[in-house]
Design a protein around this motif. Structure first.
Motif, PDB file in Angstrom:
ATOM      1  N   GLY A  20     -32.946  51.732  12.613  1.00 28.82           N
ATOM      2  CA  GLY A  20     -32.464  50.493  12.007  1.00 28.82           C
ATOM      3  C   GLY A  20     -31.278  49.961  12.787  1.00 28.82           C
ATOM      4  O   GLY A  20     -30.455  50.729  13.263  1.00 28.82           O
ATOM      5  N   GLY A  21     -31.166  48.659  12.900  1.00 31.38           N
ATOM      6  CA  GLY A  21     -30.105  48.041  13.675  1.00 31.38           C
ATOM      7  C   GLY A  21     -28.874  47.733  12.851  1.00 31.38           C
ATOM      8  O   GLY A  21     -28.688  48.225  11.733  1.00 31.38           O
ATOM      9  N   ALA A  42     -39.025  58.439  20.023  1.00 31.78           N
ATOM     10  CA  ALA A  42     -40.375  57.897  19.874  1.00 31.78           C
ATOM     11  C   ALA A  42     -40.343  56.543  19.178  1.00 31.78           C
ATOM     12  O   ALA A  42     -41.065  55.604  19.568  1.00 31.78           O
ATOM     13  CB  ALA A  42     -41.248  58.877  19.089  1.00 31.78           C
ATOM     14  N   LEU A  43     -39.507  56.412  18.156  1.00 26.52           N
ATOM     15  CA  LEU A  43     -39.390  55.132  17.459  1.00 26.52           C
ATOM     16  C   LEU A  43     -38.820  54.057  18.379  1.00 26.52           C
ATOM     17  O   LEU A  43     -39.299  52.912  18.386  1.00 26.52           O
ATOM     18  CB  LEU A  43     -38.505  55.283  16.225  1.00 26.52           C
ATOM     19  N   ASN A  44     -37.792  54.412  19.159  1.00 21.76           N
ATOM     20  CA  ASN A  44     -37.231  53.423  20.074  1.00 21.76           C
ATOM     21  C   ASN A  44     -38.216  53.027  21.161  1.00 21.76           C
ATOM     22  O   ASN A  44     -38.213  51.888  21.638  1.00 21.76           O
ATOM     23  CB  ASN A  44     -35.927  53.945  20.679  1.00 21.76           C
ATOM     24  N   VAL A  70     -40.266  50.436  19.495  1.00 21.08           N
ATOM     25  CA  VAL A  70     -39.520  49.190  19.347  1.00 21.08           C
ATOM     26  C   VAL A  70     -39.520  48.406  20.653  1.00 21.08           C
ATOM     27  O   VAL A  70     -39.784  47.200  20.688  1.00 21.08           O
ATOM     28  CB  VAL A  70     -38.072  49.474  18.893  1.00 21.08           C
ATOM     29  N   GLY A  71     -39.251  49.088  21.759  1.00 21.38           N
ATOM     30  CA  GLY A  71     -39.247  48.421  23.053  1.00 21.38           C
ATOM     31  C   GLY A  71     -40.615  47.885  23.423  1.00 21.38           C
ATOM     32  O   GLY A  71     -40.747  46.767  23.945  1.00 21.38           O
ATOM     33  N   MET A  72     -41.647  48.670  23.154  1.00 26.08           N
ATOM     34  CA  MET A  72     -43.007  48.227  23.465  1.00 26.08           C
ATOM     35  C   MET A  72     -43.426  47.050  22.593  1.00 26.08           C
ATOM     36  O   MET A  72     -44.207  46.194  23.030  1.00 26.08           O
ATOM     37  CB  MET A  72     -43.981  49.388  23.313  1.00 26.08           C
TER      38      MET A  72
END
Length: 299
Positions: free
Chosen positions: A127-128, A177-179, A182-184
């Motif tokens: 989460g940001g 893995a989550l990041n 997010v980038g993809m």
């Protein structure tokens, strides 16, 4: 409900650390904070937090220490550096690191904590900044289950959901893995948007459809308006994403896990940085796709 020892130390007051620490204050925890550069601590101090001059000065006065640092080097420094918390913390102190760092440095910090009789939880968050402010981040925690149970009142004060995911570095791998995803997602949205625009579709129409289609997700929904307005104010910059991709690619090599898509997207972060977009939000990936396709940006 608070822990028996409600005195908490917080190390690292970046964009995420300030609001997360603030939630602990609001929940009634006695908070002492430290940041390497002065300034971010002012609001917390005015709200009742004590301010320490170093991690070592903070450590003896609290039962739990939380760190939210920028990278591997910073984590090593605030834990076992010359003025690190580990040398001054009493045995039994629980150290919780909520940074995004490599499994390698995390394992080293964990081994050192064990030598000193300290508890250690890996607890990176998903989460940001907006979710950190709202108190709706997700915590991914691994370590001793009893330490996780002890930390739950803290997590509940600043997160919507907390997951216990294992006894060692599992939280680090899941966070990376989550990041990666997010980038993809940013890469996917950018490439698809430019493709559809080149076919004659209007940007607003494309984004409206994305938000209501099978590929819609909380992340896609969160990024629709910034993409529509071309607002690339950094919630998480391309440089930060490049750092995380370096971490996950290194972890992939250490486990002999091929990550071909991640390796390609990592090169695109380099392209963004080289093009002067490194400090912009990772969503500015669309600018690179526009450049590659010869599409004039709609500034």
């Amino acid at each position: 409900m608070m822990t028996d020892n409600a005195a908490v130390g917080w190390i690292g007051l970046g964009k995420m650390g300030v609001p997360m620490a603030g939630h602990l204050l609001k929940a009634g925890f006695a908070l002492t904070v430290y940041n390497r550069s002065s300034g971010p601590e002012v609001g917390l101090r005015d709200a009742g937090a004590a301010v320490a001059e170093s991690p070592a000065a903070l450590a003896p006065n609290v039962g739990t220490i939380i760190s939210m640092t920028s990278d591997d080097t910073a984590l090593a420094d605030v834990t076992d550096g010359p003025n690190g918390a580990f040398g001054a913390a009493a045995p039994g102190t629980l150290f919780i690191d909520m940074s995004t760092v490599s499994p390698d440095i995390s394992a080293k910090v964990g081994a050192r904590a064990n030598e000193l009789g300290l508890g250690y939880l890996r607890a990176p968050v998903s989460g940001g900044v907006a979710l950190a402010v709202a108190g709706t981040i997700t915590v991914l925690a691994s370590g001793v289950r009893g330490d996780f149970n002890k930390a739950l009142p803290l997590f509940d004060a600043m997160a919507k959901k907390s997951f216990y995911v294992g006894e060692a570095e599992e939280a680090r791998y899941i966070k990376l893995a989550l990041n990666m995803m997010v980038g993809m997602t940013s890469a996917m949205m950018s490439e698809a948007l430019v493709f559809a625009e080149r076919g004659g579709a209007a940007r607003d129409t494309i984004l409206d459809v994305m938000g209501e289609s099978a590929i819609a997700s909380p992340l896609v929904g969160y990024k629709l308006e910034p993409m529509r307005k071309r607002d690339f104010s950094p919630t998480f910059s391309a440089k930060q994403m490049a750092k995380d991709y370096d971490l996950l690619l290194a972890a992939g090599r250490s486990t002999n896990t091929p990550l071909p898509l991640a390796a390609f997207v990592r090169q695109m972060w380099s392209s963004m940085i080289a093009s002067g977009y490194g400090e912009e939000d990772f969503l500015a990936y669309v600018k690179i796709m526009e450049s590659l396709s010869g599409t004039p940006p709609e500034e």
